[in-house]
Design a protein around this motif. Sequence first.
Motif, PDB file in Angstrom:
ATOM      1  N   ARG A  26       0.832  -1.223   0.000  1.00 46.65           N
ATOM      2  CA  ARG A  26       0.000   0.000   0.000  1.00 46.65           C
ATOM      3  C   ARG A  26       0.857   1.260   0.000  1.00 46.65           C
ATOM      4  O   ARG A  26       0.454   2.294  -0.524  1.00 46.65           O
ATOM      5  N   ALA A  27       2.042   1.167   0.594  1.00 49.79           N
ATOM      6  CA  ALA A  27       2.950   2.321   0.641  1.00 49.79           C
ATOM      7  C   ALA A  27       3.788   2.439  -0.633  1.00 49.79           C
ATOM      8  O   ALA A  27       4.629   3.326  -0.740  1.00 49.79           O
ATOM      9  N   GLY A  28       3.589   1.524  -1.586  1.00 47.14           N
ATOM     10  CA  GLY A  28       4.278   1.627  -2.861  1.00 47.14           C
ATOM     11  C   GLY A  28       5.467   0.714  -3.055  1.00 47.14           C
ATOM     12  O   GLY A  28       6.167   0.813  -4.056  1.00 47.14           O
ATOM     13  N   HIS A  29       5.726  -0.183  -2.115  1.00 46.01           N
ATOM     14  CA  HIS A  29       6.848  -1.109  -2.231  1.00 46.01           C
ATOM     15  C   HIS A  29       6.429  -2.379  -2.960  1.00 46.01           C
ATOM     16  O   HIS A  29       5.269  -2.753  -2.966  1.00 46.01           O
ATOM     17  N   ARG A  30       7.401  -3.051  -3.557  1.00 44.73           N
ATOM     18  CA  ARG A  30       7.177  -4.362  -4.172  1.00 44.73           C
ATOM     19  C   ARG A  30       7.603  -5.415  -3.156  1.00 44.73           C
ATOM     20  O   ARG A  30       8.707  -5.357  -2.609  1.00 44.73           O
ATOM     21  N   VAL A  31       6.745  -6.377  -2.916  1.00 42.64           N
ATOM     22  CA  VAL A  31       7.009  -7.426  -1.936  1.00 42.64           C
ATOM     23  C   VAL A  31       6.961  -8.776  -2.640  1.00 42.64           C
ATOM     24  O   VAL A  31       6.088  -9.018  -3.470  1.00 42.64           O
ATOM     25  N   THR A  32       7.908  -9.626  -2.298  1.00 44.80           N
ATOM     26  CA  THR A  32       7.911 -11.003  -2.786  1.00 44.80           C
ATOM     27  C   THR A  32       8.018 -11.921  -1.582  1.00 44.80           C
ATOM     28  O   THR A  32       8.914 -11.767  -0.755  1.00 44.80           O
ATOM     29  N   PHE A  33       7.082 -12.856  -1.477  1.00 49.66           N
ATOM     30  CA  PHE A  33       7.138 -13.873  -0.429  1.00 49.66           C
ATOM     31  C   PHE A  33       7.925 -15.069  -0.944  1.00 49.66           C
ATOM     32  O   PHE A  33       7.722 -15.510  -2.074  1.00 49.66           O
ATOM     33  N   LEU A  34       8.798 -15.601  -0.122  1.00 54.14           N
ATOM     34  CA  LEU A  34       9.444 -16.884  -0.381  1.00 54.14           C
ATOM     35  C   LEU A  34       8.773 -17.835   0.595  1.00 54.14           C
ATOM     36  O   LEU A  34       9.044 -17.802   1.802  1.00 54.14           O
ATOM     37  N   ALA A  35       7.817 -18.620   0.090  1.00 49.11           N
ATOM     38  CA  ALA A  35       6.935 -19.374   0.977  1.00 49.11           C
ATOM     39  C   ALA A  35       6.728 -20.796   0.466  1.00 49.11           C
ATOM     40  O   ALA A  35       7.134 -21.149  -0.637  1.00 49.11           O
TER      41      ALA A  35
END
Length: 130
Positions: A26-35
Amino acid sequence: MDAVLPAVRYGGTERVVWALARELVRAGHRVTFLARAGSVCDFAEVVVRDDRPLAEQIAAIGGDIVHLHEGRGIFTDEERAAMKLPSVTTVHGNVSGEIGENAIFVSRNHAERHGARTYVYRDSHLIPSI
């Protein structure tokens, strides 16, 4: 994460990770989960964790920083070099032994009990409940 995301009927740590990632996006960052296989997310990429060393998998994903949520944040020089990214580790439970220099605890009290000073500041007006 070594659990399937999103956590529906379990997972204190998993729910914290999910909420943090949602707010980062929501703050504009790109997130990637390693799950774990079976994980799905409609707001971030999910990369399935495999049998290769964690540092090697992280390096393959790339990014600006790695935010781990398991362990104590202890890495060998070789692991740090293999990751190719700076990292922080949020320590969610009570642990014994050495703590990594970039360890973050879930509260001031938690940090103090482990001889540390870095913790997550949670203002209930800023962070929605999970």
